[in-house]
Scaffold this motif. Structure first.
Motif, PDB file in Angstrom:
ATOM      1  N   ARG A  54      24.319  52.946  12.874  1.00  0.00           N
ATOM      2  CA  ARG A  54      23.802  51.280  13.107  1.00  0.00           C
ATOM      3  C   ARG A  54      24.752  50.065  13.499  1.00  0.00           C
ATOM      4  O   ARG A  54      25.653  50.686  12.963  1.00  0.00           O
ATOM      5  CB  ARG A  54      22.678  51.348  11.631  1.00  0.00           C
ATOM      6  N   THR A  55      24.856  49.277  13.547  1.00  0.00           N
ATOM      7  CA  THR A  55      25.983  48.164  13.842  1.00  0.00           C
ATOM      8  C   THR A  55      25.692  47.328  12.791  1.00  0.00           C
ATOM      9  O   THR A  55      25.070  46.693  12.487  1.00  0.00           O
ATOM     10  CB  THR A  55      25.134  47.593  15.207  1.00  0.00           C
ATOM     11  N   GLU A  56      26.601  47.660  12.511  1.00  0.00           N
ATOM     12  CA  GLU A  56      27.197  46.905  11.161  1.00  0.00           C
ATOM     13  C   GLU A  56      27.839  45.101  11.332  1.00  0.00           C
ATOM     14  O   GLU A  56      27.459  44.076  10.762  1.00  0.00           O
ATOM     15  CB  GLU A  56      28.531  46.939  10.220  1.00  0.00           C
ATOM     16  N   LEU A  57      28.336  45.807  12.777  1.00  0.00           N
ATOM     17  CA  LEU A  57      28.517  43.679  12.895  1.00  0.00           C
ATOM     18  C   LEU A  57      29.339  43.582  14.380  1.00  0.00           C
ATOM     19  O   LEU A  57      29.202  44.982  15.495  1.00  0.00           O
ATOM     20  CB  LEU A  57      29.512  42.982  11.912  1.00  0.00           C
ATOM     21  N   GLU A  58      29.290  42.714  15.393  1.00  0.00           N
ATOM     22  CA  GLU A  58      29.377  43.011  16.940  1.00  0.00           C
ATOM     23  C   GLU A  58      30.693  41.333  16.147  1.00  0.00           C
ATOM     24  O   GLU A  58      29.770  40.554  16.552  1.00  0.00           O
ATOM     25  CB  GLU A  58      28.281  42.398  17.691  1.00  0.00           C
ATOM     26  N   LEU A  59      31.859  41.911  17.062  1.00  0.00           N
ATOM     27  CA  LEU A  59      32.706  41.302  16.947  1.00  0.00           C
ATOM     28  C   LEU A  59      32.990  40.617  18.306  1.00  0.00           C
ATOM     29  O   LEU A  59      33.019  41.902  19.254  1.00  0.00           O
ATOM     30  CB  LEU A  59      33.977  41.502  16.346  1.00  0.00           C
ATOM     31  N   THR A  60      33.343  39.506  18.506  1.00  0.00           N
ATOM     32  CA  THR A  60      33.224  39.173  20.281  1.00  0.00           C
ATOM     33  C   THR A  60      34.315  37.721  19.920  1.00  0.00           C
ATOM     34  O   THR A  60      34.208  37.131  19.564  1.00  0.00           O
ATOM     35  CB  THR A  60      32.239  38.979  21.287  1.00  0.00           C
ATOM     36  N   ALA A  61      35.243  37.804  21.066  1.00  0.00           N
ATOM     37  CA  ALA A  61      36.131  36.881  21.296  1.00  0.00           C
ATOM     38  C   ALA A  61      35.508  35.694  22.082  1.00  0.00           C
ATOM     39  O   ALA A  61      34.832  35.878  22.476  1.00  0.00           O
ATOM     40  CB  ALA A  61      37.144  37.155  22.289  1.00  0.00           C
ATOM     41  N   SER A  62      36.070  34.494  21.758  1.00  0.00           N
ATOM     42  CA  SER A  62      35.365  33.495  22.955  1.00  0.00           C
ATOM     43  C   SER A  62      35.754  33.270  23.827  1.00  0.00           C
ATOM     44  O   SER A  62      34.514  32.543  24.366  1.00  0.00           O
ATOM     45  CB  SER A  62      36.518  31.862  21.380  1.00  0.00           C
ATOM     46  N   THR A  63      36.830  34.472  23.698  1.00  0.00           N
ATOM     47  CA  THR A  63      36.459  34.199  26.018  1.00  0.00           C
ATOM     48  C   THR A  63      36.297  35.319  26.392  1.00  0.00           C
ATOM     49  O   THR A  63      36.525  35.651  27.798  1.00  0.00           O
ATOM     50  CB  THR A  63      38.397  34.610  26.359  1.00  0.00           C
ATOM     51  N   ARG A  67      47.864  50.123  18.470  1.00  0.00           N
ATOM     52  CA  ARG A  67      47.514  48.777  17.240  1.00  0.00           C
ATOM     53  C   ARG A  67      46.209  48.604  17.288  1.00  0.00           C
ATOM     54  O   ARG A  67      45.361  48.340  16.350  1.00  0.00           O
ATOM     55  CB  ARG A  67      48.391  47.683  18.728  1.00  0.00           C
ATOM     56  N   ILE A  68      45.440  49.551  18.650  1.00  0.00           N
ATOM     57  CA  ILE A  68      44.086  49.947  18.161  1.00  0.00           C
ATOM     58  C   ILE A  68      43.833  49.955  17.233  1.00  0.00           C
ATOM     59  O   ILE A  68      42.993  50.208  15.984  1.00  0.00           O
ATOM     60  CB  ILE A  68      43.253  50.001  18.899  1.00  0.00           C
ATOM     61  N   ILE A 104      45.229  43.878  20.859  1.00  0.00           N
ATOM     62  CA  ILE A 104      44.819  44.817  20.877  1.00  0.00           C
ATOM     63  C   ILE A 104      43.859  45.219  22.486  1.00  0.00           C
ATOM     64  O   ILE A 104      43.518  46.314  22.992  1.00  0.00           O
ATOM     65  CB  ILE A 104      43.296  45.715  20.164  1.00  0.00           C
ATOM     66  N   GLY A 105      43.414  44.068  22.958  1.00  0.00           N
ATOM     67  CA  GLY A 105      43.211  44.203  24.559  1.00  0.00           C
ATOM     68  C   GLY A 105      41.269  44.628  25.063  1.00  0.00           C
ATOM     69  O   GLY A 105      40.914  45.199  25.667  1.00  0.00           O
ATOM     70  N   ALA A 106      40.684  43.970  23.587  1.00  0.00           N
ATOM     71  CA  ALA A 106      39.532  43.973  23.665  1.00  0.00           C
ATOM     72  C   ALA A 106      39.007  42.407  23.730  1.00  0.00           C
ATOM     73  O   ALA A 106      39.302  42.020  22.631  1.00  0.00           O
ATOM     74  CB  ALA A 106      38.747  44.925  23.012  1.00  0.00           C
ATOM     75  N   GLN A 107      38.021  42.478  24.081  1.00  0.00           N
ATOM     76  CA  GLN A 107      36.988  40.518  23.657  1.00  0.00           C
ATOM     77  C   GLN A 107      35.445  41.015  22.804  1.00  0.00           C
ATOM     78  O   GLN A 107      35.088  40.320  22.720  1.00  0.00           O
ATOM     79  CB  GLN A 107      36.327  40.160  25.006  1.00  0.00           C
ATOM     80  N   ALA A 108      35.417  42.453  22.773  1.00  0.00           N
ATOM     81  CA  ALA A 108      34.356  42.557  21.783  1.00  0.00           C
ATOM     82  C   ALA A 108      34.355  43.828  21.602  1.00  0.00           C
ATOM     83  O   ALA A 108      35.242  44.951  21.626  1.00  0.00           O
ATOM     84  CB  ALA A 108      33.273  42.842  23.236  1.00  0.00           C
ATOM     85  N   VAL A 109      34.003  44.273  20.042  1.00  0.00           N
ATOM     86  CA  VAL A 109      34.037  45.342  18.885  1.00  0.00           C
ATOM     87  C   VAL A 109      32.977  45.656  18.572  1.00  0.00           C
ATOM     88  O   VAL A 109      32.231  44.891  17.926  1.00  0.00           O
ATOM     89  CB  VAL A 109      34.992  45.259  18.268  1.00  0.00           C
ATOM     90  N   LEU A 110      32.212  47.085  18.396  1.00  0.00           N
ATOM     91  CA  LEU A 110      31.232  47.309  17.759  1.00  0.00           C
ATOM     92  C   LEU A 110      31.944  48.126  16.488  1.00  0.00           C
ATOM     93  O   LEU A 110      32.549  48.655  16.405  1.00  0.00           O
ATOM     94  CB  LEU A 110      30.425  48.155  18.833  1.00  0.00           C
ATOM     95  N   VAL A 111      31.345  47.630  15.645  1.00  0.00           N
ATOM     96  CA  VAL A 111      31.109  47.824  14.240  1.00  0.00           C
ATOM     97  C   VAL A 111      30.266  48.326  13.001  1.00  0.00           C
ATOM     98  O   VAL A 111      29.205  48.414  13.235  1.00  0.00           O
ATOM     99  CB  VAL A 111      31.247  47.037  13.282  1.00  0.00           C
ATOM    100  N   LEU A 112      30.762  50.421  13.595  1.00  0.00           N
ATOM    101  CA  LEU A 112      29.176  50.777  12.870  1.00  0.00           C
ATOM    102  C   LEU A 112      29.427  51.594  11.963  1.00  0.00           C
ATOM    103  O   LEU A 112      30.378  51.835  10.812  1.00  0.00           O
ATOM    104  CB  LEU A 112      29.380  51.752  14.329  1.00  0.00           C
ATOM    105  N   LEU A 152      35.702  49.845  20.849  1.00  0.00           N
ATOM    106  CA  LEU A 152      35.539  49.167  21.761  1.00  0.00           C
ATOM    107  C   LEU A 152      36.278  49.265  23.532  1.00  0.00           C
ATOM    108  O   LEU A 152      36.172  51.452  23.820  1.00  0.00           O
ATOM    109  CB  LEU A 152      36.747  48.030  21.639  1.00  0.00           C
ATOM    110  N   LEU A 153      36.432  48.823  24.203  1.00  0.00           N
ATOM    111  CA  LEU A 153      36.206  48.886  25.689  1.00  0.00           C
ATOM    112  C   LEU A 153      37.857  48.269  26.008  1.00  0.00           C
ATOM    113  O   LEU A 153      37.414  47.622  26.797  1.00  0.00           O
ATOM    114  CB  LEU A 153      35.288  49.128  26.632  1.00  0.00           C
ATOM    115  N   PRO A 154      38.701  48.780  25.349  1.00  0.00           N
ATOM    116  CA  PRO A 154      40.444  47.526  25.591  1.00  0.00           C
ATOM    117  C   PRO A 154      40.910  47.992  27.280  1.00  0.00           C
ATOM    118  O   PRO A 154      40.746  48.905  27.683  1.00  0.00           O
ATOM    119  CB  PRO A 154      41.652  48.674  24.984  1.00  0.00           C
ATOM    120  N   HIS A 155      41.388  46.921  27.587  1.00  0.00           N
ATOM    121  CA  HIS A 155      41.810  47.013  28.570  1.00  0.00           C
ATOM    122  C   HIS A 155      43.309  47.738  28.647  1.00  0.00           C
ATOM    123  O   HIS A 155      44.406  47.005  27.633  1.00  0.00           O
ATOM    124  CB  HIS A 155      41.847  45.979  29.173  1.00  0.00           C
TER     125      HIS A 155
END
Length: 242
Positions: free
Chosen positions: A120-129, A62-63, A103-111, A185-188
């Motif tokens: 280089r970091t293209e975008l930082e995706l962060t869940a509201s929680t 799924r990830i 996907i079980g992750a609250q934050a993702v780095l798009v590189l 990402l660091l999924p749970h």
């Protein structure tokens, strides 16, 4: 010499034959019971391992599929500063909010690779929680694993030994124009998969090199790691169905 009556000899012969028969039946029956018990324990443990592995594999799949979907929302002309300035408006942000629980992750780095050795970091995706500092923890984890664009050339999915109890995962994807991206990402994973299990077995999640990523210890303590590592290596080198 002791002379025994013929009748006594016949009775003794019958008793001996009966005793031998009963002992034979007892041996065969005990062997069958032991084999059946061993088979049951093996099948039960195998079913639990397969169930856990299916859940872990499903999460990683799924990830991977979600990262590829998110990648299609990127365009090559999105620069570093533009991406950060309008992160909340980027199409990937809304998509990520939909799939964060899956996907079980609250934050993702798009590189985005700049060369063979540097992202280089293209975008930082962060869940509201997401907790405060989630992105900082991701950046630190990425530095620790040391993955570069070259690391993704042969693998679509990279998995590293855990950091702080979480498994670093990297996915190779493409943007809408076919140019490479990487998602980090660091999924749970489900904690129940790695809670203390049966008293006679230990379950480990290992990578393709046999390195232990997570361990489900036995209820009565860990097995000898040297023995377990040797057994794992034999499995990695063999052609075992289960």
């Amino acid at each position: 010499n002791v002379n025994m009556p013929i009748r006594f000899k016949i009775v003794l012969l019958v008793v001996c034959a009966l005793a031998v028969s009963l002992l034979s039946y007892l041996y065969v029956g005990t062997s069958l019971i032991v084999e059946d018990k061993v088979s049951y324990i093996y099948d039960y443990t195998l079913a639990e391992v397969k169930s856990g592995s299916d859940k872990v594999d499903s999460r990683f799949q799924r990830i991977s599929s979600t990262a590829k979907l998110l990648g299609n929302s990127f365009k090559s002309q999105h620069g570093q500063h533009a991406a950060h300035a309008h992160a909340s408006l980027h199409p990937a942000t809304a998509l990520f909010q939909q799939f964060t629980a899956e996907i079980g992750a609250q934050a993702v780095l798009v590189l985005r690779p700049e060369n063979q050795e540097k992202f280089r970091t293209e975008l930082e995706l962060t869940a509201s929680t997401a907790p405060a500092g989630a992105q900082h923890a991701l950046q630190n984890a990425l530095t620790q694993v040391g993955w570069t664009p070259a690391s993704f050339e042969k693998e679509m999915l990279l998995i590293a030994p855990p950091i702080g109890g979480l498994i670093p995962v990297g996915v190779r994807a493409n943007d809408s124009e076919g140019h490479p991206l990487a998602f980090f990402l660091l999924p749970h994973l489900d904690p129940a998969l790695f809670a203390a299990g049966g008293k006679n077995y230990e379950v480990r999640l290992v990578d393709s090199l046999g390195h232990a990523l997570l361990t489900k210890p036995s209820a009565e303590g860990n097995l000898d790691p040297v023995v377990f590592d040797a057994f794992t290596q034999s499995l990695m080198k063999g052609n075992f169905d289960s």
